[in-house]
Structure formats: structure tokens, C-alpha cells
Design an enzyme around this catalytic site. Structure first.
Site, mmCIF file in Angstrom:
data_model
loop_
_atom_site.group_PDB
_atom_site.id
_atom_site.type_symbol
_atom_site.label_atom_id
_atom_site.label_comp_id
_atom_site.label_asym_id
_atom_site.label_seq_id
_atom_site.Cartn_x
_atom_site.Cartn_y
_atom_site.Cartn_z
ATOM 1 N N LYS A 137 -5.975 17.480 -29.089
ATOM 2 C CA LYS A 137 -4.744 17.598 -28.305
ATOM 3 C C LYS A 137 -4.278 19.054 -28.299
ATOM 4 O O LYS A 137 -3.949 19.609 -27.260
ATOM 5 C CB LYS A 137 -3.687 16.675 -28.929
ATOM 6 C CG LYS A 137 -2.389 16.617 -28.179
ATOM 7 C CD LYS A 137 -1.490 15.548 -28.793
ATOM 8 C CE LYS A 137 -0.083 15.628 -28.240
ATOM 9 N NZ LYS A 137 0.822 14.665 -28.865
ATOM 10 N N GLU A 177 -10.503 21.673 -38.496
ATOM 11 C CA GLU A 177 -11.770 20.952 -38.649
ATOM 12 C C GLU A 177 -12.509 20.862 -37.323
ATOM 13 O O GLU A 177 -13.719 21.115 -37.229
ATOM 14 C CB GLU A 177 -11.503 19.519 -39.158
ATOM 15 C CG GLU A 177 -10.893 19.425 -40.540
ATOM 16 C CD GLU A 177 -9.373 19.355 -40.517
ATOM 17 O OE1 GLU A 177 -8.757 19.920 -39.580
ATOM 18 O OE2 GLU A 177 -8.808 18.745 -41.433
ATOM 19 N N GLY A 230 -1.109 11.530 -30.903
ATOM 20 C CA GLY A 230 -2.546 11.518 -31.218
ATOM 21 C C GLY A 230 -3.064 10.129 -31.530
ATOM 22 O O GLY A 230 -4.085 9.682 -30.999
ATOM 23 N N ARG A 231 -2.348 9.405 -32.396
ATOM 24 C CA ARG A 231 -2.836 8.086 -32.812
ATOM 25 C C ARG A 231 -2.599 7.015 -31.747
ATOM 26 O O ARG A 231 -2.924 5.849 -31.961
ATOM 27 C CB ARG A 231 -2.228 7.695 -34.159
ATOM 28 C CG ARG A 231 -0.727 7.750 -34.223
ATOM 29 C CD ARG A 231 -0.236 7.646 -35.661
ATOM 30 N NE ARG A 231 1.201 7.860 -35.763
ATOM 31 C CZ ARG A 231 1.790 9.050 -35.846
ATOM 32 N NH1 ARG A 231 1.052 10.142 -35.812
ATOM 33 N NH2 ARG A 231 3.095 9.152 -35.956
ATOM 34 N N GLU A 271 0.630 6.598 -40.733
ATOM 35 C CA GLU A 271 1.154 7.872 -40.249
ATOM 36 C C GLU A 271 2.453 7.631 -39.466
ATOM 37 O O GLU A 271 3.308 8.505 -39.398
ATOM 38 C CB GLU A 271 0.110 8.573 -39.364
ATOM 39 C CG GLU A 271 0.192 10.086 -39.435
ATOM 40 C CD GLU A 271 -1.022 10.793 -38.886
ATOM 41 O OE1 GLU A 271 -1.779 11.366 -39.673
ATOM 42 O OE2 GLU A 271 -1.226 10.774 -37.661
ATOM 43 N N HIS A 302 -17.015 -10.534 -50.951
ATOM 44 C CA HIS A 302 -17.839 -10.258 -52.138
ATOM 45 C C HIS A 302 -17.361 -8.996 -52.838
ATOM 46 O O HIS A 302 -18.095 -8.419 -53.640
ATOM 47 C CB HIS A 302 -19.309 -10.132 -51.725
ATOM 48 C CG HIS A 302 -19.825 -11.396 -51.107
ATOM 49 N ND1 HIS A 302 -20.510 -12.353 -51.822
ATOM 50 C CD2 HIS A 302 -19.685 -11.887 -49.848
ATOM 51 C CE1 HIS A 302 -20.797 -13.364 -51.025
ATOM 52 N NE2 HIS A 302 -20.299 -13.115 -49.821
ATOM 53 N N LYS A 358 -2.088 21.175 -45.025
ATOM 54 C CA LYS A 358 -2.816 22.051 -44.082
ATOM 55 C C LYS A 358 -2.461 23.509 -44.345
ATOM 56 O O LYS A 358 -3.318 24.377 -44.368
ATOM 57 C CB LYS A 358 -2.413 21.727 -42.637
ATOM 58 C CG LYS A 358 -3.017 20.477 -42.059
ATOM 59 C CD LYS A 358 -2.784 20.523 -40.552
ATOM 60 C CE LYS A 358 -2.712 19.172 -39.923
ATOM 61 N NZ LYS A 358 -2.293 19.188 -38.539
HETATM 62 C C1 G6Q Z 1 -2.028 11.589 -34.806
HETATM 63 C C2 G6Q Z 1 -1.901 12.897 -35.397
HETATM 64 C C3 G6Q Z 1 -3.196 13.506 -35.890
HETATM 65 C C4 G6Q Z 1 -3.966 14.251 -34.826
HETATM 66 C C5 G6Q Z 1 -5.044 15.083 -35.500
HETATM 67 C C6 G6Q Z 1 -5.885 15.847 -34.517
HETATM 68 O O1 G6Q Z 1 -1.118 10.978 -34.349
HETATM 69 O O2 G6Q Z 1 -1.201 13.714 -34.547
HETATM 70 O O3 G6Q Z 1 -4.047 12.567 -36.494
HETATM 71 O O4 G6Q Z 1 -4.518 13.361 -33.909
HETATM 72 O O5 G6Q Z 1 -4.437 15.971 -36.410
HETATM 73 O O6 G6Q Z 1 -5.098 16.713 -33.777
HETATM 74 P P1 G6Q Z 1 -5.641 17.390 -32.472
HETATM 75 O O7 G6Q Z 1 -5.955 16.325 -31.484
HETATM 76 O O8 G6Q Z 1 -4.579 18.327 -32.010
HETATM 77 O O9 G6Q Z 1 -6.901 18.127 -32.862
#
Ligand code: G6Q
Length: 546
Positions: A205, A211, A265-266, A351, A382, A510
Site C-alpha cells: 500500500k 521487508e 491493509g488487512r 490488529e 492430534h 519497526k
Molecule cells: C494491515 C496493516 C499491515 C500492512 C503491512 C504492509 O492492516 O496495515 O499489515 O498491510 O504493514 O504494508 P504495505 O502494504 O504498506 O507494504
């Protein structure tokens, strides 16, 4: 609104007290119709809520809690585009991404739907070209492997959904998901791939996530080493709200697919972030996935609270978390294709509602989001079901079960379903000591051994679960299931008064990681840290020297 100050909250305390000592078996004995009454359906998903520790008065109080904490108003506020994400001052409109052709959703008075539809049309056109083989790699062959690079919300949704709907997957395309900054993740994903037939999807996003950008740069170098700089244009796609940064990375504009800051994001699997799913199952099936979710959106808005599936799921979660001390919630898909659902819901829920301040910045007055965990059945049986059945903790469980398999072998699917039904029944009914004793006596046991084994083999039961049953895991059913959970989480956030749409708790680590990174290099100055962290940094340096 502080939920604990509502009249419903005190009523619920009284109901929890009143029902203490009433076993689920008793609730069924005194109310034989509850199995019928506490069933509901949303689209093709049927929900059995009868194995929950509620009777009609307790349920009525839970519904009053939803009313008194403003759930109906909050639902409308979300669809209206109000800035429910108070800290980031953003609307919460993932529902717009799955809305039908007539829908209008406005942000600051502007209808966002034309843009939503335009991006979707571009995504569809791109997906069709990749699927048909018209979009070729640098040596002219059709693409075969898709490496999706993203993390958190930009990974868990597309991975969960692509695997869940693999029965609908394209016959040529294979999907690989890389999220971890640990170099082993990317190395193993790329190990057997041919760069000339690989599409790399960079999903971020912000397009700044450490990462994802590290993996994207490494994947770019891997591709360029084989096909030269010009290959990037054929082989890279970016999914991002930061269109400029994606273009600067070298992705041609036609292969940058945007979305908007009102998509968390989620909650982004419905947006361009869902591209792997779209590539895998094709535009028509992706439409069905969206339609499955849209059905829940309509249901959330129109069904009365007492028959509103996400509202009821949310309230039952509140009931256990706040009135029965449950700390966790288990997600148990008896559907191997939903392998990644527990991890997906872990993020979606934890989250969103793992918060200790309210949406207006005050400390919460009660327990908020639960720890979500789980594994597909029958594997979990199990492993951890011992604790579910006989442990000292209350763990409400969700069973998710398809009546039919996409890939039947002999009667294995029937065995799977029988296990799901049996576990839900066993959790609820348990096994009384007198029943155990009779059986052991019949086997000739007496005295101390009889007493020991009677105690050990007794199951208290009275352990609640939701049973979600569907004909088979179609794109539409998956959309319905995910949206049910999304709205359950939303409603719980409203009841608890938290902002379910930010994630400030992931920031501190972070920032510290960025500070620590250069301190791992030999000879570099180590800044101020607590004694433990400092000693560990020194130990890493020593071990790296070998
Ligand atoms: C979700 C969060 C988080 C996000 C990641 C990746 O709701 O905002 O999990 O999706 O940190 O972020 P980017 O899409 O910006 O790389």
C-alpha cells in the site's frame, strides 16, 4: 460510549451469574427448539449458534448492548464514508470494493465508484492477458509462475484466498508468496523458478515497507541478471496507493494498479491487492468472490440485530471475553483449502481489536480483542484439542465445514465432516462421570484404578462453538465467510469503543529495528539500549564473526 456503563452491561453480568452452573445440555433439555431458532443463513453459509451458552433473555441483553453502544448507527456511518478511523482520519470503505454496479460511495462528497471500477477493469484486462498467455516474458514465452511479494495485509489475504480457491486455479499458473525479510523466504521461492516465465507482483500500500522493498529489490536483481533491465517492464507489477514510488521502481504505469487510503491493509484482499486471486481464478470467479461479500454487506445493513449474523457472532465473542473470562478464540476449518484462514483472521482480528485505548483516546474499561488461533481439522485434533476438551480454559471455537469436497477420494470427505460434527458435539455434551464409571466397571475396573480413570476420562463439556456449514468452498462462499468475520470484528470494535482500523502497536518495533540494523555491523557505535538488548547486539556481532 463506555460499554460497561450501559444498562445492558449490568444486565449481562446478572445473566452470566444466573446461567452459571447451567450446562449447555440443560439449555437444550429445557428448550428443544433452540437448534432451529439459533440457526441462520447468509447466502450459502449456514450458521448454527445453538451451541452457545445463551438463552433468550441473555441474547436479548446482548442485543440491547449492541443498541446501547451504537452498533446500528456505526454500521450506517461506515457505509456513509464517515471517518471511523479516527487516528488516521480515514473512512473505512472496503465495502465499496465489492459493491454492485448501482452503488454510490462518497468520500468528501465525491463518488469513488468510477475509480474503483476503472482500476478493476484494468486489472481484469491484465489478468486476461496473463491467463491467456498473451502477456509474455522477455524470451517470448507465456508466464508460468507468479511471485507475490508483500507482508501483513498485503500478503495474508491474497495468500489465504488463492490457496482457498485453488480448485478454481488456472492450469498453467503457479503462485508463490514471499513476505518475510528473512532471505530464506525469497531464496526458497525463487530456487526452482525460471526468471523468463515469472511474474513478480510487488504488493505494498505504501511502497515503503522495509521487508517488501528488500525482497522486491532482490527479485528485481534476480530478474535483471537473467533478462537485463528491459525485462522489468514485462515481469513486474505493482499494487499500491503510492503510484509514484512504484513507477520510480521501474514498473511501467500500465502495470501499476492503485487503491485508496480508505482501504485498510488487512481489508484489502478485495482491491488490487487481490491480483493473485484474480489471476488464479479469473475475473468471473473474482466477481463471485466479491458478490459473496456484498451479500453480507447487505445483510449487515438490513437484517434486524437479532437475526444479523455478524452482529450475533460479535456479541457472542463479547459475551465470552467480557463475561466468561475467555482469552482466546479458536478457528478450526475442517477444510484444508482454508489452511491459511487462522493466520489471516489472526491479523484481521488482533490488529483491529488488540487495543487498550478507545477511539477517542481514553483507556478502555474492559477486555478487548481475543487471541485468535487455530489450525485445520483434523490435524488440530492430534495436537491441541486435549486442552479444548479437558483444559482449564474456556476457548470458544468456530468450525467451518464444506458438505462436499472439490477433490473427493473414497469416503475421506465424509470422515472429515464426521470429525467436525463429533468434535462440536463432544465439546458441548462432554462425558459425565457416571457414564464413564459404568463403562469402566463393565470392563472390570474397581477401587483406586476405577476412581483414577473415571476422573481422567470425564469430559466436563459445556464448551461453546459456532458451526458454519456450506455446500462447497466456492468463490462466493469464501467471500461470504471473510466478510462475516470482517463485520464481526467491526461490530466488536464498536461495542468496545475502539478504533478497529489503525495499528499503532506495530510501529515501535519497526522504528527500533531501523535503529538497531546498523549497530549489528562490526565496529559500529551502539546507541543507548537497555543492558539486555545491548548484550544481545554484541552477541550477534560475535557470532556473525564465526
Ligand atoms: C494491515 C496493516 C499491515 C500492512 C503491512 C504492509 O492492516 O496495515 O499489515 O498491510 O504493514 O504494508 P504495505 O502494504 O504498506 O507494504
Amino acid at each position: 460510549m463506555d460499554p460497561t456503563t450501559t444498562p445492558a452491561w449490568s444486565d449481562l453480568r446478572a445473566h452470566a451469574e444466573r446461567l452459571r452452573g447451567t450446562h449447555l445440555r440443560d439449555l437444550f433439555a429445557t428448550d428443544p427448539d433452540r437448534a432451529e431458532r439459533l440457526r441462520l443463513a447468509v447466502g450459502e453459509v449456514e450458521l448454527d449458534l445453538s451451541k452457545h451458552r445463551v438463552d433468550a433473555p441473555a441474547l436479548a441483553a446482548l442485543i440491547r448492548l449492541a443498541e446501547q453502544t451504537g452498533v446500528p448507527e456505526a454500521i450506517e456511518a461506515m457505509f456513509r464514508g464517515d471517518r471511523l478511523n479516527t487516528t488516521e482520519r480515514r473512512p473505512v470503505l472496503h465495502v465499496a470494493l465489492r459493491a454492485g454496479p448501482e452503488a454510490v460511495f462518497t468520500v468528501d462528497g465525491r463518488d469513488v465508484m468510477p475509480e474503483v471500477r476503472a482500476v478493476r477493469a484494468r486489472l481484469d484486462a491484465f489478468a486476461r492477458r496473463v491467463r491467456s498467455g498473451a502477456h509474455v516474458g522477455f524470451d517470448g514465452r507465456p508466464l508460468r509462475d507468479v511471485v507475490h511479494i508483500g507482508i501483513g495485509g498485503s500478503d495474508l489475504g491474497p495468500k489465504m484466498a488463492t490457496v482457498a480457491l485453488s480448485a478454481y486455479g488456472h492450469e498453467r499458473l503457479r503462485f508463490h508468496f514471499v513476505s518475510n525479510v528473512d532471505p530464506s523466504d525469497l531464496s526458497t521461492a525463487l530456487a526452482d523458478l525460471d526468471p523468463a516465465t515469472t511474474l513478480v507482483v510487488v504488493a505494498s500500500k505504501t511502497f515503503t515497507t522495509q521487508e517488501t522493498m528488500a525482497n522486491a529489490r532482490a527479485a528485481r536483481a534476480w530478474l535483471v541478471a537473467a533478462g537485463g533491465e528491459d525485462a522489468v517492464a514485462h515481469h513486474f507489477v505493482a499494487l499500491s496507493t503510492n503510484v509514484e514510488a512504484a513507477a520510480a521502481f521501474g514498473v511501467p504505469e500500465a502495470q501499476v494498479f492503485g487503491f485508496w487510503d480508505w482501504v485498510g491493509g488487512r481489508y484489502s484482499v478485495w482491491s488490487a491487492i487481490g491480483l493473485p486471486l484474480l489471476l488464479s481464478i479469473g475475473p468471473e470467479n473474482f466477481d463471485a468472490f466479491l458478490a459473496g461479500a456484498a451479500r453480507v454487506d447487505a445483510h449487515l445493513r438490513t437484517a434486524p440485530l437479532a437475526a444479523n449474523a455478524p452482529v450475533l457472532l460479535a456479541l457472542l465473542g463479547v459475551w465470552y471475553a467480557n463475561f466468561h473470562g475467555a482469552e482466546t478464540h479458536a478457528v478450526l476449518p475442517y477444510d484444508h483449502d482454508l489452511l491459511h484462514l487462522p493466520a489471516y483472521l489472526q491479523q484481521a482480528d488482533m490488529e483491529s481489536n488488540g487495543k487498550s485505548v478507545t477511539a477517542d483516546g481514553r483507556p478502555v474499561t474492559t477486555t478487548t480483542g481475543p487471541i485468535v488461533w487455530g489450525q485445520p481439522g483434523t490435524n488440530g485434533q492430534h495436537a491441541f484439542y486435549q486442552l479444548l476438551h479437558q483444559g482449564t480454559r474456556l476457548v470458544p471455537c468456530d468450525f467451518l465445514v464444506a458438505a462436499r469436497s472439490h477433490r473427493p477420494i473414497a469416503d475421506q470427505h465424509e470422515l472429515l465432516v464426521a470429525n467436525a460434527l463429533a468434535q462440536a458435539e463432544a465439546l458441548m455434551v462432554g462425558r459425565r462421570a457416571d457414564e464413564v464409571r459404568v463403562e469402566l466397571e463393565a470392563q472390570g475396573l474397581v477401587g483406586a484404578e476405577l476412581e483414577l480413570l473415571t476422573a481422567a476420562k470425564t469430559f466436563e463439556g459445556d464448551r461453546p462453538s459456532t458451526f458454519m456449514l456450506y455446500p462447497e468452498l466456492t468463490p462466493e462462499v469464501l467471500g461470504t465467510l471473510i466478510a462475516l468475520y470482517e463485520h464481526k470484528i467491526f461490530v466488536q470494535g464498536v461495542v468496545w469503543g475502539v478504533n478497529s482500523f489503525d495499528q499503532m502497536g506495530v510501529e515501535l518495533g519497526k522504528v527500533l529495528a531501523t535503529r538497531i540494523r546498523p549497530e549489528l555491523d562490526d565496529g559500529a557505535a551502539i546507541g543507548p539500549h537497555d543492558a539486555s538488548t545491548r548484550a544481545l547486539i554484541e552477541a550477534v556481532r560475535r557470532l556473525r564473526r564465526g
